[in-house]
Design an enzyme around this catalytic site. Structure first.
Site, PDB file in Angstrom:
ATOM      1  N   PRO A 128       0.819  -1.225   0.000  1.00 56.99           N
ATOM      2  CA  PRO A 128       0.000   0.000   0.000  1.00 56.99           C
ATOM      3  C   PRO A 128       0.854   1.278   0.000  1.00 56.99           C
ATOM      4  CG  PRO A 128      -0.927  -1.604   1.515  1.00 56.99           C
ATOM      5  CD  PRO A 128       0.369  -2.189   1.031  1.00 56.99           C
ATOM      6  N   ALA A 130       4.315   1.275  -0.772  1.00 57.39           N
ATOM      7  CA  ALA A 130       5.570   1.102  -1.540  1.00 57.39           C
ATOM      8  C   ALA A 130       5.243   0.634  -2.947  1.00 57.39           C
ATOM      9  CB  ALA A 130       6.488   0.095  -0.843  1.00 57.39           C
ATOM     10  N   GLU A 243      10.427  -8.692 -17.620  1.00 62.60           N
ATOM     11  CA  GLU A 243       9.024  -8.380 -17.294  1.00 62.60           C
ATOM     12  C   GLU A 243       8.577  -7.155 -18.102  1.00 62.60           C
ATOM     13  OE1 GLU A 243       8.392  -7.323 -13.167  1.00 62.60           O
ATOM     14  OE2 GLU A 243       6.371  -6.580 -13.578  1.00 62.60           O
ATOM     15  N   GLN A 339     -11.553   7.714 -31.295  1.00 63.58           N
ATOM     16  CA  GLN A 339     -11.828   8.927 -32.083  1.00 63.58           C
ATOM     17  C   GLN A 339     -12.274   8.560 -33.504  1.00 63.58           C
ATOM     18  OE1 GLN A 339     -11.784  11.689 -30.467  1.00 63.58           O
ATOM     19  NE2 GLN A 339     -12.252  13.063 -32.133  1.00 63.58           N
ATOM     20  N   ALA A 366       4.378  -2.487 -13.780  1.00 63.07           N
ATOM     21  CA  ALA A 366       5.767  -2.866 -14.091  1.00 63.07           C
ATOM     22  C   ALA A 366       6.721  -1.675 -14.136  1.00 63.07           C
ATOM     23  CB  ALA A 366       5.830  -3.658 -15.410  1.00 63.07           C
TER      24      ALA A 366
HETATM   25  C1  LIG Z   1      -3.576  -3.742 -12.645  1.00 63.17           C
HETATM   26  C2  LIG Z   1      -2.290  -3.763 -11.883  1.00 63.17           C
HETATM   27  C3  LIG Z   1      -1.613  -4.957 -11.701  1.00 63.17           C
HETATM   28  C4  LIG Z   1      -0.451  -4.997 -10.928  1.00 63.17           C
HETATM   29  N1  LIG Z   1       0.163  -6.195 -10.700  1.00 63.17           N
HETATM   30  C5  LIG Z   1       1.199  -6.255  -9.813  1.00 63.17           C
HETATM   31  C6  LIG Z   1       1.753  -7.523  -9.429  1.00 63.17           C
HETATM   32  O1  LIG Z   1       1.344  -8.571  -9.936  1.00 63.17           O
HETATM   33  N2  LIG Z   1       2.740  -7.531  -8.487  1.00 63.17           N
HETATM   34  C7  LIG Z   1       3.223  -6.384  -7.932  1.00 63.17           C
HETATM   35  O2  LIG Z   1       4.102  -6.475  -7.073  1.00 63.17           O
HETATM   36  N3  LIG Z   1       2.730  -5.157  -8.298  1.00 63.17           N
HETATM   37  C8  LIG Z   1       1.733  -5.077  -9.206  1.00 63.17           C
HETATM   38  N4  LIG Z   1       1.202  -3.855  -9.568  1.00 63.17           N
HETATM   39  C9  LIG Z   1       1.729  -2.649  -8.959  1.00 63.17           C
HETATM   40  C10 LIG Z   1       2.485  -1.726  -9.904  1.00 63.17           C
HETATM   41  O3  LIG Z   1       3.757  -2.242 -10.179  1.00 63.17           O
HETATM   42  C11 LIG Z   1       2.500  -0.333  -9.259  1.00 63.17           C
HETATM   43  O4  LIG Z   1       1.186   0.182  -9.337  1.00 63.17           O
HETATM   44  C12 LIG Z   1       3.480   0.629  -9.917  1.00 63.17           C
HETATM   45  O5  LIG Z   1       4.802   0.224  -9.690  1.00 63.17           O
HETATM   46  C13 LIG Z   1       3.310   2.073  -9.415  1.00 63.17           C
HETATM   47  O6  LIG Z   1       3.258   2.129  -8.030  1.00 63.17           O
HETATM   48  P1  LIG Z   1       2.045   2.943  -7.312  1.00 63.17           P
HETATM   49  O7  LIG Z   1       0.792   2.473  -7.945  1.00 63.17           O
HETATM   50  O8  LIG Z   1       2.194   2.788  -5.857  1.00 63.17           O
HETATM   51  O9  LIG Z   1       2.242   4.430  -7.745  1.00 63.17           O
HETATM   52  P2  LIG Z   1       3.231   5.503  -7.020  1.00 63.17           P
HETATM   53  O10 LIG Z   1       4.590   4.946  -6.894  1.00 63.17           O
HETATM   54  O11 LIG Z   1       2.571   6.025  -5.808  1.00 63.17           O
HETATM   55  O12 LIG Z   1       3.270   6.649  -8.126  1.00 63.17           O
HETATM   56  C14 LIG Z   1       2.252   7.650  -8.256  1.00 63.17           C
HETATM   57  C15 LIG Z   1       2.695   8.626  -9.350  1.00 63.17           C
HETATM   58  O13 LIG Z   1       3.916   9.286  -8.929  1.00 63.17           O
HETATM   59  C16 LIG Z   1       4.908   9.079  -9.912  1.00 63.17           C
HETATM   60  N5  LIG Z   1       6.224   8.968  -9.281  1.00 63.17           N
HETATM   61  C17 LIG Z   1       6.598   8.142  -8.258  1.00 63.17           C
HETATM   62  N6  LIG Z   1       7.890   8.314  -7.975  1.00 63.17           N
HETATM   63  C18 LIG Z   1       8.357   9.244  -8.838  1.00 63.17           C
HETATM   64  C19 LIG Z   1       9.633   9.853  -9.063  1.00 63.17           C
HETATM   65  N7  LIG Z   1      10.715   9.515  -8.348  1.00 63.17           N
HETATM   66  N8  LIG Z   1       9.745  10.793 -10.031  1.00 63.17           N
HETATM   67  C20 LIG Z   1       8.666  11.127 -10.792  1.00 63.17           C
HETATM   68  N9  LIG Z   1       7.442  10.598 -10.641  1.00 63.17           N
HETATM   69  C21 LIG Z   1       7.296   9.673  -9.674  1.00 63.17           C
HETATM   70  C22 LIG Z   1       4.539   7.793 -10.631  1.00 63.17           C
HETATM   71  O14 LIG Z   1       5.143   7.703 -11.905  1.00 63.17           O
HETATM   72  C23 LIG Z   1       3.023   7.939 -10.670  1.00 63.17           C
HETATM   73  O15 LIG Z   1       2.654   8.765 -11.742  1.00 63.17           O
HETATM   74  C24 LIG Z   1       0.060  -3.793 -10.365  1.00 63.17           C
HETATM   75  C25 LIG Z   1      -0.607  -2.592 -10.600  1.00 63.17           C
HETATM   76  C26 LIG Z   1      -1.766  -2.557 -11.327  1.00 63.17           C
HETATM   77  C27 LIG Z   1      -2.472  -1.239 -11.526  1.00 63.17           C
END
Ligand SMILES: Cc1cc2nc3c(=O)[nH]c(=O)nc-3n(C[C@H](O)[C@H](O)[C@H](O)COP(=O)(O)OP(=O)(O)OC[C@H]3O[C@@H](n4cnc5c(N)ncnc54)[C@H](O)[C@@H]3O)c2cc1C
Length: 380
Positions: A128, A130, A243, A339, A366
């Site tokens: 949640p 990380a 990946e 579109q 990813a």
């Molecule tokens: C449908 C789906 C399936 C998934 N499946 C898996 C899975 O099987 N296993 C798994 O472990 N994870 C999985 N994930 C998780 C996925 O890898 C994460 O959602 C992704 O890495 C982004 O993390 P976050 O959602 O916490 O976004 P955050 O890290 O909170 O990012 C929020 C925004 O801030 C931006 N941001 C963050 N840090 C920076 C920076 N340093 N500089 C600029 N911009 C930044 C991001 O680009 C984004 O726009 C899945 C996600 C989804 C939506």
């Protein structure tokens, strides 16, 4: 440079294309509407052997090369990107991870049932709090006697609601930073393991996504992946590039489907007494779509070929480029497809609105587009 597929790759591509049209396409609308994965698809995929595409033959799989795995992602993704995600989370993130990093005992114990489809797999890294900052995970593993006790929650995990086996990242000591990271093979029946909420999504609705909750979850010490503590960081990075390439292939698959549908529609839809294809602005869209898809494909195939040649110095940069470009192409192409369809594109009875919803996740999962740009900039 040789841009041709091998005969085996051509056969595989054709086989998966036929399989996807016959066994997945009839379920696509229902899976999207009801937000569920249809078990029959799993059974058919198991019979075909594609669930073992990340597992070497000696453990019951059919891993030959990773470009072939990419073709699986692309061809299935062209019909249903959610199903491609189910296969990828199982075959790559879980099974292939164990194949790459497991001890001989772990491979013998887990890979045959994963490769054959008797068991379903997933991988839990994200939490949640990380996501992009994945190395800040808080899931804690404490060694007590011959077991590790795991506590923590994983978020957004593909296949979590249906998985029998989860590859879970945790830290033995947060003070050690990335050096404290370890990986565990966790079975759904281990005491203290629970698949949490199934999450409802905008798109990719045939792919079940959910939480994993571990409360004093007891994992035998022999399930420490690779058998040595502190290898988690290496293990995360060992699979990240491939990946990203395979995720990019799924994105290319959706973009291709959106392009094909748009081209057909543009030639069928008449306005002002002629097919809309005749209008220069529609031609411009179609030409741009085609070239961007082909560019994304070349970049991604180049990356997979480098990975297959074990040219790992190149693959981190190529993976970031391919992931950034192909996933952005998928969102742009699918949006243009809506579109081109006009009002009909916004309606559920045509597939392009689903392509657009499905595509939106690709620049997020990813590793987000922003993170890929940071990786590219770090090289620059
Ligand atoms: C449908 C789906 C399936 C998934 N499946 C898996 C899975 O099987 N296993 C798994 O472990 N994870 C999985 N994930 C998780 C996925 O890898 C994460 O959602 C992704 O890495 C982004 O993390 P976050 O959602 O916490 O976004 P955050 O890290 O909170 O990012 C929020 C925004 O801030 C931006 N941001 C963050 N840090 C920076 C920076 N340093 N500089 C600029 N911009 C930044 C991001 O680009 C984004 O726009 C899945 C996600 C989804 C939506």
């Amino acid at each position: 440079m040789n841009f041709d597929f091998t005969d085996e790759q051509k056969m595989l591509k054709e086989m998966i294309c036929k399989f996807s049209e016959k066994e997945i396409a009839p379920w696509v609308e229902e899976m999207d509407r009801e937000e569920k994965f249809v078990e029959k698809i799993w059974e058919k995929a198991s019979a075909l052997g594609v669930l073992g595409m990340g597992v070497p033959a000696e453990y019951g799989g059919m891993l030959t090369d990773y470009l072939s795995f990419g073709l699986l992602g692309e061809e299935v993704g062209r019909v249903d990107a959610g199903v491609a995600t189910v296969f990828g989370a199982h075959g790559l993130l879980c099974a292939n991870n164990i194949a790459r990093n497991g001890t001989e005992e772990q491979k013998k114990k887990y890979l045959p049932s994963l490769a054959g489809g008797a068991k379903k797999g997933c991988m839990g890294l994200t939490e949640p709090s990380a996501g992009s900052d994945a190395l800040s995970i808080k899931t804690r593993a404490r060694k007590v006697g011959g077991e590790y006790i795991l506590n923590g929650t994983k978020m957004f995990i593909s296949n979590a609601p249906i998985a029998d086996v989860a590859v879970i990242y945790a830290t033995t000591d947060p003070a050690m930073g990335s050096k404290g990271l370890c990986t565990f093979i966790v079975e759904k029946d281990f005491p203290g393991y629970k698949a949490g909420r199934k999450l409802s999504k905008m798109g990719l609705r045939s792919s079940p996504t959910g939480e994993i909750i571990m409360e004093d979850c007891r994992v035998p010490e022999e399930n420490l992946l690779g058998g040595i503590e502190g290898k988690g960081i290496e293990q995360i990075f060992s699979g990240l590039d491939v990946e990203r390439f395979i995720w990019s292939c799924c994105a290319i698959g959706i973009a291709q489907a959106a392009f094909e549908a748009s081209l057909k529609y543009a030639k069928e839809r008449d306005q002002f007494g002629q097919p809309i294809f005749n209008f220069q602005m529609i031609k411009d869209k179609l030409a741009t779509m085609l070239v961007s898809i082909e560019t994304a494909r070349l970049l991604t195939y180049k990356g997979l070929t480098s990975w297959d040649r074990k040219n790992f110095e190149q693959t981190r940069m190529l993976a970031a480029q391919a992931k950034f470009y192909a996933c952005e192409v998928a969102t742009k192409v699918t949006s243009e497809a809506v579109q081109i369809y006009g009002g009909y594109g916004y309606m559920k009875e045509f597939p392009v609105e689903r392509y657009m919803r499905d595509a939106k996740v690709f620049p997020i999962g990813a590793g987000t587009t922003e993170i890929q740009k940071l990786i590219i900039a770090a090289y620059l």
